[in-house]
Design an enzyme around this catalytic site. Structure first.
Site, PDB file in Angstrom:
ATOM      1  CE  LYS A 171      37.279  69.678  43.999  1.00  0.00           C
ATOM      2  NZ  LYS A 171      36.635  70.131  45.230  1.00  0.00           N
ATOM      3  CE1 TYR A 183      33.705  67.873  48.130  1.00  0.00           C
ATOM      4  CE2 TYR A 183      34.340  70.166  48.198  1.00  0.00           C
ATOM      5  CZ  TYR A 183      34.667  68.851  48.010  1.00  0.00           C
ATOM      6  OH  TYR A 183      35.967  68.513  47.701  1.00  0.00           O
ATOM      7  CG  HIS A 237      34.925  65.238  42.812  1.00  0.00           C
ATOM      8  ND1 HIS A 237      33.984  65.937  43.518  1.00  0.00           N
ATOM      9  CD2 HIS A 237      35.946  65.031  43.689  1.00  0.00           C
ATOM     10  CE1 HIS A 237      34.412  66.143  44.747  1.00  0.00           C
ATOM     11  NE2 HIS A 237      35.601  65.605  44.877  1.00  0.00           N
TER      12      HIS A 237
HETATM   13  P1  NDP Z   1      42.105  69.749  55.677  1.00  0.00           P
HETATM   14  O1  NDP Z   1      43.309  68.886  55.586  1.00  0.00           O
HETATM   15  O2  NDP Z   1      42.136  71.092  55.038  1.00  0.00           O
HETATM   16  O3  NDP Z   1      41.748  69.879  57.218  1.00  0.00           O
HETATM   17  C1  NDP Z   1      40.609  70.540  57.670  1.00  0.00           C
HETATM   18  C2  NDP Z   1      40.520  70.336  59.175  1.00  0.00           C
HETATM   19  O4  NDP Z   1      41.608  70.989  59.825  1.00  0.00           O
HETATM   20  C3  NDP Z   1      39.245  70.907  59.760  1.00  0.00           C
HETATM   21  O5  NDP Z   1      38.847  70.032  60.793  1.00  0.00           O
HETATM   22  C4  NDP Z   1      39.670  72.251  60.334  1.00  0.00           C
HETATM   23  O6  NDP Z   1      38.875  72.611  61.433  1.00  0.00           O
HETATM   24  C5  NDP Z   1      41.098  71.960  60.752  1.00  0.00           C
HETATM   25  N1  NDP Z   1      41.967  73.155  60.655  1.00  0.00           N
HETATM   26  C6  NDP Z   1      42.023  74.033  59.634  1.00  0.00           C
HETATM   27  N2  NDP Z   1      42.927  74.993  59.880  1.00  0.00           N
HETATM   28  C7  NDP Z   1      43.457  74.708  61.099  1.00  0.00           C
HETATM   29  C8  NDP Z   1      44.425  75.354  61.905  1.00  0.00           C
HETATM   30  N3  NDP Z   1      45.028  76.477  61.493  1.00  0.00           N
HETATM   31  N4  NDP Z   1      44.726  74.795  63.100  1.00  0.00           N
HETATM   32  C9  NDP Z   1      44.115  73.669  63.520  1.00  0.00           C
HETATM   33  N5  NDP Z   1      43.189  73.013  62.796  1.00  0.00           N
HETATM   34  C10 NDP Z   1      42.854  73.537  61.592  1.00  0.00           C
HETATM   35  O7  NDP Z   1      40.862  68.875  55.164  1.00  0.00           O
HETATM   36  P2  NDP Z   1      39.876  68.757  53.931  1.00  0.00           P
HETATM   37  O8  NDP Z   1      39.643  67.310  53.760  1.00  0.00           O
HETATM   38  O9  NDP Z   1      38.706  69.620  54.103  1.00  0.00           O
HETATM   39  O10 NDP Z   1      40.704  69.245  52.645  1.00  0.00           O
HETATM   40  C11 NDP Z   1      40.766  70.578  52.198  1.00  0.00           C
HETATM   41  C12 NDP Z   1      39.933  70.789  50.956  1.00  0.00           C
HETATM   42  O11 NDP Z   1      40.373  69.958  49.888  1.00  0.00           O
HETATM   43  C13 NDP Z   1      38.459  70.368  51.102  1.00  0.00           C
HETATM   44  O12 NDP Z   1      37.713  71.244  51.925  1.00  0.00           O
HETATM   45  C14 NDP Z   1      38.038  70.309  49.671  1.00  0.00           C
HETATM   46  O13 NDP Z   1      37.814  71.612  49.154  1.00  0.00           O
HETATM   47  C15 NDP Z   1      39.259  69.654  49.038  1.00  0.00           C
HETATM   48  N6  NDP Z   1      39.126  68.185  48.943  1.00  0.00           N
HETATM   49  C16 NDP Z   1      39.036  67.632  47.682  1.00  0.00           C
HETATM   50  C17 NDP Z   1      38.932  66.269  47.505  1.00  0.00           C
HETATM   51  C18 NDP Z   1      38.864  65.722  46.138  1.00  0.00           C
HETATM   52  O14 NDP Z   1      38.550  64.526  45.983  1.00  0.00           O
HETATM   53  N7  NDP Z   1      39.142  66.493  45.115  1.00  0.00           N
HETATM   54  C19 NDP Z   1      38.876  65.339  48.656  1.00  0.00           C
HETATM   55  C20 NDP Z   1      38.992  66.002  49.938  1.00  0.00           C
HETATM   56  C21 NDP Z   1      39.122  67.362  50.051  1.00  0.00           C
HETATM   57  P3  NDP Z   1      37.734  73.757  61.439  1.00  0.00           P
HETATM   58  O15 NDP Z   1      37.070  73.774  60.105  1.00  0.00           O
HETATM   59  O16 NDP Z   1      36.826  73.289  62.534  1.00  0.00           O
HETATM   60  O17 NDP Z   1      38.414  75.047  61.773  1.00  0.00           O
END
Ligand code: NDP
Length: 279
Positions: A79, A50, A112
């Protein structure tokens, strides 16, 4: 906050944390993490790839100062990326994450992705076991592992992963993997629980949200928790960070849980672990 007890040493894992994927390594990361800790979050999920561990670390430091809580009340995950796979490289990758985060241990360290080379995956896990045996990390686990990856680890290594962090959301409920993890005593953790916001437009989720006077995001986060899945929604927006943790004052009915689960289409948003090379 509610907690899950993991197999390893006795610090428990919060059922909900803040994810920071695609968050810039600048004040955005620092402020999001700090605001999360002030808002009651005790778990932060980052990763070497990240590229934001420095500012996440500063956010942790400032969050601790602002709240007066101690480091051992937090649960910090990072990770290992694919450029550090192989038994002899794991410790270096781990130390690099610690240095960037400004921490002297992680609560949870994950491989990861499994990658496509099984023997490299096995050797990498042995490196994770070395860290664990040397008491350098509290818990070790994997991410994006399918049953076949976990079976290979089981046959060829000695310590079972405590966590498998995988894509899990209403369109991808991973029933057979969930059953397997439950049987093996491996805790499931979900990534992209909000489908990057896509699931928040769903009619069923919105109807259930209206029924409870909660937001669609809170309903999906609660659905994760009630499915026994640790959840790490990402947000950099202070009001959403607060909204996403405000999920401990209501419960979904079994029918509502089933309604959301029945949206499953076995549809991935992210890469297939059997094909992903990191490119
Ligand atoms: P999410 O499914 O958590 O969605 C994040 C998005 O939703 C952002 O655009 C955010 O906007 C928006 N959001 C958050 N809360 C709200 C709300 N209450 N209402 C409306 N919109 C909202 O996406 P991620 O892909 O980031 O997944 C979460 C975490 O999982 C990652 O950050 C990471 O830590 C992990 N991850 C791990 C992976 C792996 O391979 N192990 C792969 C992908 C993710 P904003 O930020 O603008 O508020």
């Amino acid at each position: 906050m509610e907690y899950k007890t993991l197999n390893g040493k006795n610090n428990a894992m919060p059922v909900l944390g803040l994810g920071v994927f695609r968050v810039e390594n600048d004040d955005t990361a620092k402020e999001a993490v700090k605001h999360a800790i002030i808002s009651g979050y005790r778990s932060i999920d980052t990763a070497a790839i990240y590229g934001n561990e420095e500012m996440v670390g500063l956010g942790i430091k400032e969050g601790l100062e602002a709240t007066g809580i101690s480091r051992d009340e937090l649960f910090i995950t990072s990770k290992l990326w694919m450029d550090s796979y192989g038994r002899e490289h794991v410790e270096k990758g781990y130390q690099a994450s610690l240095d960037k985060l400004g921490l002297d241990y992680l609560d949870l360290y994950l491989i990861h992705w499994p990658g496509l080379d099984e023997s490299l995956m096995i050797e990498t896990w042995k490196g994770m076991e070395d860290l664990y045996r040397a008491d350098k990390v509290k818990h070790i686990g994997v991410s994006n592992f399918n049953i076949e990856h976990l079976e290979a680890l089981k046959a060829q290594t000695s310590i079972k992963p405590e966590i498998n962090q995988v894509e899990f959301q209403p369109y991808l409920t991973q029933a057979s993997l969930r059953d397997y993890l439950k049987k093996e005593g491996i805790q499931m953790e979900s990534w992209s629980p909000l489908m990057n916001g896509d699931i928040l437009k769903n009619d069923i989720v919105n109807a259930i949200a209206k029924e409870h006077g909660k937001s669609p995001a809170q309903i999906v986060i609660r659905w994760n928790i009630e499915n026994d899945v640790v959840v790490i929604p990402k947000s950099i927006t202070p009001s959403r960070i607060e909204e996403n943790i405000d999920v401990f004052d209501f419960a979904l009915t079994p029918e509502e849980i089933e309604q959301i689960s029945s949206l499953n289409e076995d549809k991935r948003m992210g890469p297939d672990p059997l094909e992903f090379t990191g490119e």
